[in-house]
Design a protein around this motif. Structure first.
Motif, mmCIF file in Angstrom:
data_model
loop_
_atom_site.group_PDB
_atom_site.id
_atom_site.type_symbol
_atom_site.label_atom_id
_atom_site.label_comp_id
_atom_site.label_asym_id
_atom_site.label_seq_id
_atom_site.Cartn_x
_atom_site.Cartn_y
_atom_site.Cartn_z
ATOM 1 N N GLY A 1 4.589 -75.402 -81.997
ATOM 2 C CA GLY A 1 4.662 -73.995 -82.360
ATOM 3 C C GLY A 1 5.466 -73.713 -83.601
ATOM 4 N N ALA A 2 6.350 -74.626 -83.987
ATOM 5 C CA ALA A 2 7.127 -74.434 -85.216
ATOM 6 C C ALA A 2 6.213 -74.597 -86.424
ATOM 7 N N ARG A 3 6.534 -73.904 -87.523
ATOM 8 C CA ARG A 3 5.765 -74.038 -88.750
ATOM 9 C C ARG A 3 6.344 -75.151 -89.627
ATOM 10 N N GLU A 4 5.475 -75.779 -90.407
ATOM 11 C CA GLU A 4 5.962 -76.793 -91.348
ATOM 12 C C GLU A 4 7.086 -76.233 -92.214
ATOM 13 N N ILE A 5 6.926 -75.031 -92.747
ATOM 14 C CA ILE A 5 7.907 -74.480 -93.667
ATOM 15 C C ILE A 5 9.266 -74.299 -92.992
ATOM 16 N N VAL B 1 10.527 -76.062 -90.468
ATOM 17 C CA VAL B 1 11.131 -77.377 -90.283
ATOM 18 C C VAL B 1 11.665 -77.899 -91.619
ATOM 19 N N ALA B 2 10.887 -77.699 -92.698
ATOM 20 C CA ALA B 2 11.311 -78.158 -94.024
ATOM 21 C C ALA B 2 12.597 -77.463 -94.461
ATOM 22 N N ILE B 3 12.705 -76.174 -94.199
ATOM 23 C CA ILE B 3 13.910 -75.427 -94.577
ATOM 24 C C ILE B 3 15.139 -76.002 -93.875
ATOM 25 N N ALA B 4 14.993 -76.341 -92.591
ATOM 26 C CA ALA B 4 16.128 -76.910 -91.855
ATOM 27 C C ALA B 4 16.624 -78.192 -92.512
ATOM 28 N N GLY B 5 15.707 -79.053 -92.926
ATOM 29 C CA GLY B 5 16.093 -80.298 -93.572
ATOM 30 C C GLY B 5 16.709 -80.082 -94.937
ATOM 31 N N ARG B 6 16.097 -79.196 -95.719
ATOM 32 C CA ARG B 6 16.627 -78.952 -97.066
ATOM 33 C C ARG B 6 18.010 -78.328 -97.010
ATOM 34 N N ASP B 7 18.201 -77.329 -96.166
ATOM 35 C CA ASP B 7 19.509 -76.671 -96.086
ATOM 36 C C ASP B 7 20.601 -77.649 -95.657
ATOM 37 N N ALA B 8 20.277 -78.506 -94.691
ATOM 38 C CA ALA B 8 21.271 -79.481 -94.229
ATOM 39 C C ALA B 8 21.665 -80.426 -95.366
ATOM 40 N N MET B 9 20.700 -80.844 -96.180
ATOM 41 C CA MET B 9 21.003 -81.763 -97.276
ATOM 42 C C MET B 9 21.811 -81.088 -98.367
ATOM 43 N N TRP C 1 9.270 -82.430 -98.128
ATOM 44 C CA TRP C 1 7.851 -82.328 -97.805
ATOM 45 C C TRP C 1 7.716 -82.693 -96.323
ATOM 46 N N PHE C 2 7.434 -81.717 -95.501
ATOM 47 C CA PHE C 2 7.207 -81.964 -94.085
ATOM 48 C C PHE C 2 5.762 -81.604 -93.776
ATOM 49 N N GLN C 3 4.975 -82.606 -93.408
ATOM 50 C CA GLN C 3 3.536 -82.429 -93.245
ATOM 51 C C GLN C 3 3.123 -82.711 -91.805
ATOM 52 N N SER C 4 2.062 -82.062 -91.368
ATOM 53 C CA SER C 4 1.582 -82.234 -89.996
ATOM 54 C C SER C 4 0.060 -82.333 -89.974
ATOM 55 N N GLY C 5 -0.451 -83.055 -88.963
ATOM 56 C CA GLY C 5 -1.894 -83.146 -88.788
ATOM 57 C C GLY C 5 -2.596 -83.667 -90.028
ATOM 58 N N ILE C 6 -3.677 -83.005 -90.424
ATOM 59 C CA ILE C 6 -4.451 -83.446 -91.581
ATOM 60 C C ILE C 6 -3.628 -83.408 -92.864
ATOM 61 N N PRO D 1 2.116 -80.625 -100.454
ATOM 62 C CA PRO D 1 3.160 -79.611 -100.280
ATOM 63 C C PRO D 1 3.221 -79.086 -98.852
ATOM 64 N N VAL D 2 4.322 -78.406 -98.579
ATOM 65 C CA VAL D 2 4.531 -77.794 -97.272
ATOM 66 C C VAL D 2 3.624 -76.575 -97.112
ATOM 67 N N THR D 3 3.139 -76.328 -95.888
ATOM 68 C CA THR D 3 2.337 -75.151 -95.571
ATOM 69 C C THR D 3 2.979 -74.409 -94.398
ATOM 70 N N SER D 4 2.298 -73.372 -93.945
ATOM 71 C CA SER D 4 2.769 -72.634 -92.770
ATOM 72 C C SER D 4 2.023 -73.064 -91.502
ATOM 73 N N ARG D 5 1.349 -74.207 -91.548
ATOM 74 C CA ARG D 5 0.653 -74.703 -90.350
ATOM 75 C C ARG D 5 1.651 -74.872 -89.200
ATOM 76 N N ARG D 6 1.235 -74.488 -87.994
ATOM 77 C CA ARG D 6 2.075 -74.636 -86.803
ATOM 78 C C ARG D 6 1.809 -75.981 -86.126
ATOM 79 N N LEU D 7 2.873 -76.618 -85.675
ATOM 80 C CA LEU D 7 2.759 -77.924 -85.040
ATOM 81 C C LEU D 7 2.144 -77.787 -83.651
ATOM 82 N N GLU D 8 1.346 -78.790 -83.296
ATOM 83 C CA GLU D 8 0.714 -78.831 -81.979
ATOM 84 C C GLU D 8 1.090 -80.134 -81.276
ATOM 85 N N ARG D 9 1.091 -80.082 -79.962
ATOM 86 C CA ARG D 9 1.354 -81.280 -79.165
ATOM 87 C C ARG D 9 0.384 -82.382 -79.579
#
Length: 401
Positions: free
Chosen positions: A187-191, A193-201, A220-225, A233-241
């Motif tokens: 349910g989380a979006r790629e963007i 998750v990417a923000i969490a990693g970038r801010d921490a760094m 760059w946090f990518q999911s699925g296809i 690049p990062v998108t707003s795709r939502r992660l699925e099980r």
């Protein structure tokens, strides 16, 4: 009012640079040795990577030219007036500001340092055709020599100070990896998750390097296809099980790039995907074992190719198996002479820093579809290598959420 072609605006005091004055002097001595060997009287560097490497100044172009002129006795950065005193504060050596009042003021400023009719070294892989013509018109060189290959060879061998900074960058990349792992959930979006990693760094970089300038760190946090390409690049795709994920953290510290890249899955991984993933992990570990002094990039590549071919997977390989580290990013810089590819014969030497990053891409609709990639940073030592990446790879740690 008389408006000058250039001026010196040494505003404030010199700021702490990424390296000591002795480190920059040693680098300039190496460049001057290359100049002597080629008979070059002055070098005009224009790329972000070389200006940063030899002076510590990382420019922001916005369409304007920037330079570093090196002669046997001087090194002078040349910057645009829009930057005021920052280039001087953030460079080793002198700085001259060129003005916008005349179209050729940058090159006239260069000519004021080099003189005309001289043997000039330049970066053939960086100057546009237009700026090459401007250089010839302003400097009227007696001879031109492409100095870029010599500078690249110098940059490929890291000093202890560079290795220390790269090691710190690898640690920052790990911090971003753990932040991403904590943020992954269905349910989380790629963007997000990417923000969490970038801010921490970025926060970790500011903690480790309180005197630095902060810019260009990204994820760059990518999911699925979206995992099929390494640089998607990062998108707003939502992660699925069951999604395949590609974790890619890229801290930038004073122009120095490091990276962490890992395959992940959301909650569960199917058997076909697990088999591909495990094969790529095995290739990654095999590749790391091959990185040692005296072995050429082409030899390493051929052996990993054979490893994949034996498993009927070579057709899914998408690019080379690794590359050098140092002053580079996705905007600038490339030490093309140190890449793990079939056409690179460079022999590994102690002091080189290189990644191992095999990637397999399975097309959408096929069993195990997605892009699989693991990436560690290795310092070549006298008798092998040191892996400076700490974040774990493989299914045991990276089925998350």
């Amino acid at each position: 009012m008389e408006r000058p072609q250039n001026y010196r605006f040494h505003n404030g005091h010199k700021a702490p640079l990424p390296f000591t004055a002795d480190e920059y002097d040693t680098r300039l001595a190496g460049l001057r040795a290359a100049m002597d060997q080629a008979g070059v009287q002055a070098v005009v560097l224009t790329s972000m990577q070389n200006i940063a490497y030899y002076s510590g100044f990382l420019y922001c172009s916005f369409g304007r030219p920037y330079g570093l002129v090196v002669t046997p006795d001087t090194s002078v950065t040349i910057s645009a007036g829009i930057d005021a005193g920052q280039p001087w504060r953030r460079c080793h050596g002198d700085n001259i500001t060129f003005t916008d009042w005349g179209r050729d003021n940058f090159w006239l400023t260069v000519a004021g340092i080099t003189g005309t009719g001289k043997h000039i070294g330049f970066e053939a892989d960086h100057l546009t055709i237009e700026r090459h013509a401007q250089m010839q018109a302003a400097l009227n060189p007696a001879q031109l020599t492409d100095i870029a290959p010599a500078t690249m060879r110098q940059r490929m061998l890291k000093s202890p100070a560079e290795i220390a900074l790269i090691r710190a960058g690898a640690g920052v990349a790990d911090v971003g990896g753990y932040a991403i792992r904590d943020a992954v959930r269905a349910g989380a979006r790629e963007i997000d998750v990417a923000i969490a990693g970038r801010d921490a760094m970025e926060l970790e970089i500011s903690r480790r390097f309180p005197d630095a300038e902060y810019r260009d760190t990204w994820v760059w946090f990518q999911s699925g296809i979206n995992t099929d390409g390494a640089h998607n690049p990062v998108t707003s795709r939502r992660l699925e099980r069951g999604d395949i994920l590609s974790l890619n953290t890229f801290p930038m510290i004073s122009g120095y790039y490091t990276a962490l890249e890992r395959t992940m899955f959301v909650e569960t991984v199917d058997d076909a995907s697990l088999a591909i993933w495990q094969a790529n992990v095995a290739a990654h570990e095999y590749g790391i074992s091959l990185l040692k002094p005296g072995v050429s990039c082409a030899e390493v590549t051929a052996k990993i190719n054979a490893f994949f071919a034996e498993r009927d997977l070579l057709q899914y390989r998408t690019f080379g198996y690794g590359h050098s580290f140092g002053v580079l990013s996705h905007y600038y810089g490339r030490e093309a002479g140190l890449e793990l590819r079939e056409d690179i014969d460079t022999v590994l030497r102690p002091g080189m820093v290189i990644s191992m990053e095999p990637m397999l891409t399975i097309a959408n609709g096929q069993p195990g579809a997605g892009g699989y990639r693991e990436h560690d940073i290795l310092v070549i030592t006298e008798d092998g290598n040191e892996n400076i990446t700490g974040y774990p790879y493989g299914p045991d740690f990276n089925v998350v959420g």
